[in-house]
Scaffold this motif. Sequence first.
Motif, PDB file in Angstrom:
ATOM      1  N   PHE A   1     -15.302 -41.996 -95.951  1.00 40.41           N
ATOM      2  CA  PHE A   1     -15.065 -42.636 -93.926  1.00 40.41           C
ATOM      3  C   PHE A   1     -14.958 -43.875 -93.679  1.00 40.41           C
ATOM      4  O   PHE A   1     -14.571 -44.383 -93.150  1.00 40.41           O
ATOM      5  CB  PHE A   1     -16.784 -41.752 -93.724  1.00 40.41           C
ATOM      6  CG  PHE A   1     -16.928 -42.795 -92.460  1.00 40.41           C
ATOM      7  CD1 PHE A   1     -16.240 -42.349 -91.326  1.00 40.41           C
ATOM      8  CD2 PHE A   1     -18.059 -43.668 -92.539  1.00 40.41           C
ATOM      9  CE1 PHE A   1     -16.558 -43.127 -90.341  1.00 40.41           C
ATOM     10  CE2 PHE A   1     -18.503 -43.807 -91.315  1.00 40.41           C
ATOM     11  CZ  PHE A   1     -17.991 -43.529 -90.724  1.00 40.41           C
ATOM     12  N   ARG A   2     -15.551 -44.660 -95.150  1.00 36.38           N
ATOM     13  CA  ARG A   2     -15.102 -46.592 -94.483  1.00 36.38           C
ATOM     14  C   ARG A   2     -14.357 -46.288 -95.159  1.00 36.38           C
ATOM     15  O   ARG A   2     -12.966 -47.518 -94.439  1.00 36.38           O
ATOM     16  CB  ARG A   2     -16.017 -46.816 -95.835  1.00 36.38           C
ATOM     17  CG  ARG A   2     -17.922 -46.433 -95.333  1.00 36.38           C
ATOM     18  CD  ARG A   2     -18.092 -47.011 -94.027  1.00 36.38           C
ATOM     19  NE  ARG A   2     -18.350 -48.497 -94.472  1.00 36.38           N
ATOM     20  CZ  ARG A   2     -18.544 -49.075 -93.051  1.00 36.38           C
ATOM     21  NH1 ARG A   2     -18.342 -48.500 -92.065  1.00 36.38           N
ATOM     22  NH2 ARG A   2     -18.509 -50.534 -93.060  1.00 36.38           N
ATOM     23  N   MET A   3     -13.350 -45.774 -95.927  1.00 33.26           N
ATOM     24  CA  MET A   3     -12.058 -45.746 -96.304  1.00 33.26           C
ATOM     25  C   MET A   3     -10.839 -45.851 -94.839  1.00 33.26           C
ATOM     26  O   MET A   3      -9.891 -46.398 -94.571  1.00 33.26           O
ATOM     27  CB  MET A   3     -11.576 -45.272 -97.678  1.00 33.26           C
ATOM     28  CG  MET A   3     -12.227 -45.970 -98.536  1.00 33.26           C
ATOM     29  SD  MET A   3     -11.467 -45.130 -99.961  1.00 33.26           S
ATOM     30  CE  MET A   3      -9.641 -45.195-100.505  1.00 33.26           C
ATOM     31  N   THR A   4     -11.080 -44.567 -94.433  1.00 37.89           N
ATOM     32  CA  THR A   4     -10.473 -43.825 -93.446  1.00 37.89           C
ATOM     33  C   THR A   4     -11.159 -44.010 -92.049  1.00 37.89           C
ATOM     34  O   THR A   4     -10.134 -44.369 -91.180  1.00 37.89           O
ATOM     35  CB  THR A   4     -10.280 -42.240 -93.816  1.00 37.89           C
ATOM     36  OG1 THR A   4     -11.265 -41.971 -93.589  1.00 37.89           O
ATOM     37  CG2 THR A   4      -9.384 -42.368 -95.010  1.00 37.89           C
ATOM     38  N   GLY A   5     -12.093 -44.534 -91.612  1.00 39.82           N
ATOM     39  CA  GLY A   5     -12.690 -44.453 -90.334  1.00 39.82           C
ATOM     40  C   GLY A   5     -12.706 -42.949 -89.662  1.00 39.82           C
ATOM     41  O   GLY A   5     -13.094 -43.166 -88.027  1.00 39.82           O
TER      42      GLY A   5
ATOM     43  N   LEU B   1      -6.292 -43.383 -89.234  1.00 36.96           N
ATOM     44  CA  LEU B   1      -6.692 -43.278 -90.029  1.00 36.96           C
ATOM     45  C   LEU B   1      -5.835 -43.991 -90.733  1.00 36.96           C
ATOM     46  O   LEU B   1      -4.830 -44.892 -90.773  1.00 36.96           O
ATOM     47  CB  LEU B   1      -7.185 -42.071 -90.189  1.00 36.96           C
ATOM     48  CG  LEU B   1      -7.435 -40.867 -90.122  1.00 36.96           C
ATOM     49  CD1 LEU B   1      -7.409 -39.816 -90.897  1.00 36.96           C
ATOM     50  CD2 LEU B   1      -8.515 -40.920 -89.072  1.00 36.96           C
ATOM     51  N   ASP B   2      -6.891 -45.075 -91.452  1.00 37.36           N
ATOM     52  CA  ASP B   2      -6.892 -46.344 -92.271  1.00 37.36           C
ATOM     53  C   ASP B   2      -6.781 -45.296 -93.734  1.00 37.36           C
ATOM     54  O   ASP B   2      -8.020 -44.876 -94.518  1.00 37.36           O
ATOM     55  CB  ASP B   2      -7.465 -47.023 -92.509  1.00 37.36           C
ATOM     56  CG  ASP B   2      -7.913 -47.890 -90.997  1.00 37.36           C
ATOM     57  OD1 ASP B   2      -6.697 -48.882 -90.287  1.00 37.36           O
ATOM     58  OD2 ASP B   2      -8.482 -48.514 -90.719  1.00 37.36           O
ATOM     59  N   ALA B   3      -5.927 -45.763 -94.698  1.00 41.07           N
ATOM     60  CA  ALA B   3      -5.671 -45.894 -95.955  1.00 41.07           C
ATOM     61  C   ALA B   3      -6.292 -44.093 -95.841  1.00 41.07           C
ATOM     62  O   ALA B   3      -6.935 -43.931 -96.541  1.00 41.07           O
ATOM     63  CB  ALA B   3      -7.020 -45.872 -96.813  1.00 41.07           C
ATOM     64  N   PRO B   4      -5.155 -42.957 -95.282  1.00 38.08           N
ATOM     65  CA  PRO B   4      -5.516 -41.751 -95.430  1.00 38.08           C
ATOM     66  C   PRO B   4      -5.788 -40.972 -96.413  1.00 38.08           C
ATOM     67  O   PRO B   4      -6.620 -39.982 -97.175  1.00 38.08           O
ATOM     68  CB  PRO B   4      -4.539 -40.545 -94.237  1.00 38.08           C
ATOM     69  CG  PRO B   4      -3.657 -42.165 -94.972  1.00 38.08           C
ATOM     70  CD  PRO B   4      -4.037 -43.491 -94.842  1.00 38.08           C
ATOM     71  N   ALA B   5      -4.352 -41.232 -97.360  1.00 36.59           N
ATOM     72  CA  ALA B   5      -4.303 -40.595 -98.590  1.00 36.59           C
ATOM     73  C   ALA B   5      -5.410 -40.718 -99.999  1.00 36.59           C
ATOM     74  O   ALA B   5      -6.335 -39.781-100.181  1.00 36.59           O
ATOM     75  CB  ALA B   5      -3.005 -40.977 -99.531  1.00 36.59           C
ATOM     76  N   ALA B   6      -5.483 -41.585 -99.838  1.00 32.28           N
ATOM     77  CA  ALA B   6      -6.463 -42.241-100.848  1.00 32.28           C
ATOM     78  C   ALA B   6      -8.081 -41.717-100.403  1.00 32.28           C
ATOM     79  O   ALA B   6      -8.794 -41.494-101.544  1.00 32.28           O
ATOM     80  CB  ALA B   6      -7.125 -44.056-101.314  1.00 32.28           C
ATOM     81  N   GLY B   7      -8.248 -42.043 -99.270  1.00 32.57           N
ATOM     82  CA  GLY B   7      -9.726 -41.161 -98.562  1.00 32.57           C
ATOM     83  C   GLY B   7     -10.068 -39.806 -99.206  1.00 32.57           C
ATOM     84  O   GLY B   7     -11.069 -39.183 -98.914  1.00 32.57           O
TER      85      GLY B   7
ATOM     86  N   GLN C   1      -1.739 -36.619 -89.860  1.00 33.75           N
ATOM     87  CA  GLN C   1      -0.883 -37.519 -90.602  1.00 33.75           C
ATOM     88  C   GLN C   1       0.573 -37.372 -90.779  1.00 33.75           C
ATOM     89  O   GLN C   1       1.114 -38.014 -89.985  1.00 33.75           O
ATOM     90  CB  GLN C   1      -1.359 -37.512 -91.950  1.00 33.75           C
ATOM     91  CG  GLN C   1      -3.000 -38.711 -92.266  1.00 33.75           C
ATOM     92  CD  GLN C   1      -2.858 -39.981 -91.315  1.00 33.75           C
ATOM     93  OE1 GLN C   1      -2.435 -41.256 -91.660  1.00 33.75           O
ATOM     94  NE2 GLN C   1      -3.762 -39.818 -90.601  1.00 33.75           N
ATOM     95  N   LEU C   2       0.582 -35.583 -90.585  1.00 37.20           N
ATOM     96  CA  LEU C   2       1.666 -35.558 -90.785  1.00 37.20           C
ATOM     97  C   LEU C   2       2.294 -35.671 -89.147  1.00 37.20           C
ATOM     98  O   LEU C   2       3.804 -35.776 -88.984  1.00 37.20           O
ATOM     99  CB  LEU C   2       2.522 -34.010 -91.216  1.00 37.20           C
ATOM    100  CG  LEU C   2       1.621 -33.873 -92.540  1.00 37.20           C
ATOM    101  CD1 LEU C   2       1.818 -32.890 -93.173  1.00 37.20           C
ATOM    102  CD2 LEU C   2       2.840 -35.117 -93.601  1.00 37.20           C
TER     103      LEU C   2
END
Length: 298
Positions: A27-31, A107-113, A168-169
Motif C-alpha cells: 500500500f505504501r509503495m503504490t498509494g 499509482l506509484d510503483a504498481p508492479a513492485a507493489g 494500469q493497462l
Amino acid sequence: MTLDASKLAVGTIILGIVVLALKWIAFRMTGSVALYSDALESVVNIVAAVMALVAIRISARPPDANHPYGHSKAEYLSAVMEGAMIVLAAILIMQEAVTALRSPRALDAPAAGLAVNGLATLLNVVWALVLIRWGARIRSPALAADGRHLMTDVITSVGVIFGLILAQLSGWNWIDPVIALVVAVNVLWSGWVLMRSSIGGLMDEAPDSDICSRVETIIAANGEGALQAHDLRMRQTGQTTFVEFHLIVPGKMTVSESHAICDRIEAALTVALEGAAISIHVEPDHKKKSGNVVDLTP
C-alpha cells in the motif's frame, strides 16, 4: 499426526503479522486504496486470530460446577465477535474508497507493489487451507471460521490484483477506489455469513439433516428389544454433539435389560459421533407416540 488447536491459532497470529506487513508495504509503495483495503482486512485477521486463540483455550476447559456442559460455546462467541469486526472493517474501507473516488490518481510503483501483495496472498492461501482442513478434522468452529475468513481474504486479494492490473493497462485511475468498494461489500457479506452461522450455534441450532438421519439409522440398527424412539433432539456445540431422545421399551422389561439396550445404542453413537454426549430417557410401552418416531419393532 494431531495438531493442537491453540498452536494453529498462534500460527495464524504470526502469519497474520507477516501478511499485514507485506500488504502495508504494498500500500505504501503504490498509494492504492484497494491495497489499503486489503491491508485493513489483514488487521482484522490478526485481532480475530487472537480472539480465536483465547476462545479455543477457554473452550478446552473441562466442565465445572458453574458450566456443567463445558465451555465450548466460547468458540461461537469468538466467531460472532470476529464477524462484527469484519463488518466494522468494511465500513472503514467504504469511507476511504468514497474519498478516493472523488479524486482518483495514478499509482506509484504498481508492479513492485502488486508483487509484494501477491506474495502475501500466496501465504494466506496455504494457511487458509491448513486451517480449514484441521478445523474440520478436530471440529473447531473458531479455526474453521478463521480459515474461511482467510480464504475470503485470498479471493478479494486476487480480485484486487487483477483489477489494479486492468487499471494500469487502461489508464482508468477510478478503478482503484471502485475495487476498494467491491472489496468492502464482499467483506461485509462474509462478516454477515460468519455471524449468522455462529449465532445458530449459540442458539442451539440443530445439526445438518444428514447427521440427524444418520443418528436415527444408528438407533434403529442398535435398538433391538426396544419398541420405539421419539422426541429426538440434537444440537452441536463446538466439538460436542448433544443427542437426547426417549426410548420406549416393553412394560415388563427389567431395568437391567433396558439399560443394556441404552448402552448398545450409546456405544454405536459414540463411535459415529466423536465426542457425543448422549441422554436417553427410558419409558414403558404405554408412552408410545405416533408421527415422527423411530420404529424399533421387529
